[in-house]
Design an enzyme around this catalytic site. Structure first.
Site, mmCIF file in Angstrom:
data_model
loop_
_atom_site.group_PDB
_atom_site.id
_atom_site.type_symbol
_atom_site.label_atom_id
_atom_site.label_comp_id
_atom_site.label_asym_id
_atom_site.label_seq_id
_atom_site.Cartn_x
_atom_site.Cartn_y
_atom_site.Cartn_z
ATOM 1 N N ASP A 63 6.231 3.304 1.229
ATOM 2 C CA ASP A 63 6.258 4.027 -0.044
ATOM 3 C C ASP A 63 7.026 3.186 -1.056
ATOM 4 O O ASP A 63 7.971 2.478 -0.692
ATOM 5 C CB ASP A 63 6.927 5.391 0.124
ATOM 6 C CG ASP A 63 6.067 6.385 0.878
ATOM 7 O OD1 ASP A 63 4.826 6.290 0.804
ATOM 8 O OD2 ASP A 63 6.633 7.276 1.532
ATOM 9 N N ASP A 114 -1.050 8.112 -1.084
ATOM 10 C CA ASP A 114 -0.555 9.478 -1.298
ATOM 11 C C ASP A 114 -1.106 10.050 -2.607
ATOM 12 O O ASP A 114 -1.486 11.222 -2.674
ATOM 13 C CB ASP A 114 0.976 9.505 -1.355
ATOM 14 C CG ASP A 114 1.632 9.073 -0.066
ATOM 15 O OD1 ASP A 114 1.014 9.206 1.007
ATOM 16 O OD2 ASP A 114 2.788 8.592 -0.140
#
Length: 165
Positions: free
Chosen positions: A121, A139
Site C-alpha cells: 500500500d 484497492d
C-alpha cells in the site's frame, strides 16, 4: 459477447499492470515505512505492507491461514466473475465495468500476496490526525467497482419497480 469479454480482458489487464507498476516504483524508491508528503496535511506517499485485508482485517491471523484464505477467496471471486460474464452476457456497461474493476483489483492484490506475502500500500489520505488506511491502485479499483455495482443495482431495481407499475 466477444466484445464484452475483450473489454473485460483489456480493462482488467490495464488495472493489474498499472497496479503492479505503481507498487514496483514505490518498493524500488521507498524504504519500508518511508513517507513523502505530497499535499501537507492531506496526502502522503508511503510504503507499507498490509498482511490483512481492508482496514487490517485478519492482519493478526497466522501467515498460513491468511495465505490460504485470501488466495482462496480471490480465486473463487475471480472465477465467479468470469463465470457470470461468460454465462450471463451482461449488456449493462455499468455492471460489466464494475466486474472488470473488481476483478483487476483483486488479481493485483493477489499477485502481491503470492509474491510478497502481503499487499503493498502506498496512498495515504488524511485530515489532521484522522487517517484513512493506506491503499493502492487495486484497492481503488475494487472500491470504485463495488460502488458502481451498488449504483447499478439501485438503478436496476428502480427500473424493474417502474415496469411493474
Amino acid at each position: 459477447m466477444k466484445k464484452n469479454l475483450l473489454i473485460f480482458i483489456l480493462g482488467a489487464s490495464a488495472i493489474i499492470v498499472l497496479d503492479q507498476i505503481t507498487k514496483a516504483v514505490i518498493t524500488a524508491h521507498f524504504a519500508l515505512h518511508e513517507v513523502l508528503p505530497v499535499i501537507p496535511g492531506f496526502f502522503n506517499l508511503v510504503h507499507v505492507l498490509n498482511p490483512g485485508a481492508a482496514f487490517g482485517f485478519l492482519a493478526n491471523a497466522s501467515e498460513t491461514f491468511r495465505y490460504v484464505f485470501f488466495t482462496g477467496v480471490t480465486v473463487l471471486a475471480a472465477g465467479l466473475i468470469i463465470f457470470y460474464l461468460v454465462k450471463s452476457r451482461p449488456r449493462n456497461l455499468i455492471l460489466a465495468g464494475s466486474l472488470t474493476l473488481i476483478f483487476g483489483g483483486a488479481v493485483g492484490n493477489l499477485i502481491d500476496r503470492l509474491r510478497v506475502g502481503a499487499v503493498v500500500d502506498f496512498l495515504d489520505v488524511f485530515v489532521g490526525s484522522l487517517h484513512w488506511p493506506a491503499f493502492n491502485v487495486a484497492d481503488s479499483a475494487i472500491t470504485v467497482g463495488a460502488i458502481l455495482m451498488i449504483w447499478e443495482m439501485i438503478l436496476n431495481r428502480k427500473e424493474k419497480h417502474a415496469e411493474v407499475k
